[in-house]
Each structure stands twice: as C-alpha cells, then as structure tokens.
Design an enzyme around this catalytic site. Sequence first.
Site, PDB file in Angstrom:
ATOM      1  N   CYS A   1     -43.623  -6.487  61.703  1.00  0.00           N
ATOM      2  CA  CYS A   1     -44.808  -6.570  60.828  1.00  0.00           C
ATOM      3  C   CYS A   1     -44.497  -6.001  59.447  1.00  0.00           C
ATOM      4  O   CYS A   1     -44.862  -6.581  58.434  1.00  0.00           O
ATOM      5  CB  CYS A   1     -45.985  -5.762  61.376  1.00  0.00           C
ATOM      6  SG  CYS A   1     -46.331  -5.981  63.107  1.00  0.00           S
ATOM      7  N   ASP A   2     -43.864  -4.843  59.415  1.00  0.00           N
ATOM      8  CA  ASP A   2     -43.814  -4.058  58.174  1.00  0.00           C
ATOM      9  C   ASP A   2     -42.420  -3.901  57.571  1.00  0.00           C
ATOM     10  O   ASP A   2     -42.281  -3.366  56.470  1.00  0.00           O
ATOM     11  CB  ASP A   2     -44.397  -2.655  58.437  1.00  0.00           C
ATOM     12  CG  ASP A   2     -45.864  -2.726  58.849  1.00  0.00           C
ATOM     13  OD1 ASP A   2     -46.571  -3.629  58.364  1.00  0.00           O
ATOM     14  OD2 ASP A   2     -46.301  -1.909  59.662  1.00  0.00           O
TER      15      ASP A   2
ATOM     16  N   CYS B   1     -44.233  -1.155  64.101  1.00  0.00           N
ATOM     17  CA  CYS B   1     -43.930  -2.584  64.229  1.00  0.00           C
ATOM     18  C   CYS B   1     -42.991  -3.019  63.105  1.00  0.00           C
ATOM     19  O   CYS B   1     -43.441  -3.280  61.981  1.00  0.00           O
ATOM     20  CB  CYS B   1     -45.221  -3.390  64.201  1.00  0.00           C
ATOM     21  SG  CYS B   1     -44.941  -5.164  64.306  1.00  0.00           S
TER      22      CYS B   1
END
Length: 307
Positions: A137-138, A134
Amino acid sequence: METVKTLILGGGPAGFTAAIYAARANLSPVVYEGTLPGGQLTTTTIVENFPGFPGGVDANTLMDSMRKQAASFGADIRQGTATAVDLGKRPFTVTIDGATQIAAETLIIATGAQAKYLGLPSEQKYIGAGVSACATCDGFFYRKRTVAVVGGGDTACEEALYLAGLAKKVYMIVRRDVFRASAVMQKKVFDTPNIEILWNCNTQEVLGDGMGVTGARLLRKDGTVFDIAIDGFFLGIGHAPASALFAPWLQLDANGYIVTEPGSARTNVPGVFAAGDVQDSRYQQAVTAAASGCMAARDAEKFLLEL
Ligand code: NDP
C-alpha cells in the site's frame, strides 16, 4: 426477531462487494460494518493499485464509494459489530453489540484481519505518517529513502523484498538471531544487497519530529541501545484474522483463518460463506477481497435458490 436472507458482517472491500452483488440479486442484504467502517484499507492514505484509478484514489473515498454503490442497490448498511453468533442451525442467529439479535438465512463473514502492531505509543502516534503495516500500500512513498521492517517471518521478508525494490536501503529488525521465514524467502533476502538485517534487536521507540518518522531506537540483546535513521517503519509481524467468534463452528487453519472450499466462498457450515482477509492469509489485497466478496454473494444466492 428480524430475519434477513443475507447478513454480511464487515464493511471493507469484501463486505461491500458482497453487498453490491447480493442486493442486485434481490437478497436484500443487511450489512453490519463492524469496528472499523471501511475496513483496514482506511488505515492507509492513497490506494494506487486498485484497478480503474489512474493516479490513485484516496482510501476513504474508495470505501465511501463502495458503501454508496451498495446502498444504491438497496443494501441496508448499519453500524454495529457482531458480538455473538449461533451457527448451530439455520436461520443463524447473530447478536449485534451485545443487544440486538438478528436471524440470517445466509451469512457472509467479511470481518477481515488486523495487522499486528508492537503497541508502542510512539508507533501508534505515527500510523499513516511513516508507520505502516502494508508495504504494497505505502511502499511507493519511500522511493529512494530508508525504511525499516520489523519481523522475521514470510510477511516481513516479503515486505522487505518489495521495499528493497523501491527504497535506497531497508533495515530488517529481527528479535532473534534466526528468521522464522521459509528458506526460499530467507535466501532472497540474503541475496538482496540493500537489505541490512539487525539481528537480536527489539524496537524501544519509533522516533519522529511530530510530522513524521525520523528513526527508531533499538535495544540489542546484549544490552546495547542505538538509533537508526529511517523515513518509514513497517510492521511485518503477522496479521490476526477476526475469526475468534466463529471458531466453535467453522474450520480455521493453524493461523486462525477461516477455511473455504477451494474456488468458492463456502465454509464447512452450509449457508455460511467467508470473504476477504478473514479467509485469506496469502494475498490480502483490496482487489482480491472485493473479488472474494463477489464469490460469497453469488454462492449465497445459489445456496438459497437450491433450497
Ligand atoms: P509469522 O508468525 O510466521 O512470523 C512473525 C514474525 O514476526 C516472526 O519472525 C516473529 O518473531 C516476529 N514477531 C512477532 N511478534 C513480534 C514482536 N512483538 N516484536 C518483534 N518481532 C515479532 O507471521 P507471518 O505474517 O510472517 O506469516 C504468517 C503465515 O503466513 C505463515 O505461515 C507464513 O508462511 C504465511 N505467509 C506466506 C507468504 C508466502 O508464502 N509468500 C507470505 C506471507 C505469509 P519470532 O520468530 O521470534 O517469533
């Protein structure tokens, strides 16, 4: 057999938000959390893009808070996974863990989707420590660093483009000599100077120092094996929605996502609603999943009122 007004399958942002709304509407929801309590989000660390948390929030803390919030309104949250369903007539019958049967007047499916991984032991070892599926997300953790994205579809291109805005350099590891992605996405990738495409390459190993990712060993189709130095290894080879159980009854799209009526959580079976990533191949964010969980609970409430 126990009969409930609203049964919710899935304990991610969609399932718990549906539970909060359903409980507050006196639907006495029962939630089965499934195989990954807290949902996909718990495979990441800090969530920085969920509104209301300047400075970010730990993913597990966020999901614990949602679980507690749902329970505080009376949602009955249980461990267990649906292993069989009968949506042929109402109340619907759902079998949990191959044993307990439960009847539901309305069913909210929020079983999510799972990012596909290559399945290498070295990749599994560094999930959350340099391996991620992701980018939104990261990606932020890789500012000014070097990362690789595996895949040649729209997901991989989107991840690579997002990461290129943060990282110093992005490698794309593509197993053929062509992209699967749409022309418009391909052009964006080709026009981005800090993306280098490694065509005809498969990943043999994710390399690490025990603490985190340091590189990847690639095998080119011509037989050459070579290493690249990277700090992050992102998977972009697609998601698999957890919808197989419902396929005999529900309309699914070509990629297996449950089809809902636009602007609603309604499926083709009256009384069955879908929320979150199991019905969303496009946005796949915690906040959009939560929003669709709200829609599903409100649709279930309206359905029961109109009966
Ligand atoms: P796709 O199935 O379209 O693409 C998967 C990619 O990963 C392909 O390039 C495939 O290679 C590669 N791949 C699959 N398995 C492996 C493996 N084991 N090793 C290496 N490479 C592998 O999935 P997407 O998630 O990209 O897209 C799914 C759907 O969602 C599509 O319809 C897409 O258009 C849509 N989507 C749209 C977006 C948008 O419009 N912005 C964004 C994201 C997705 P190969 O080509 O060789 O099979």
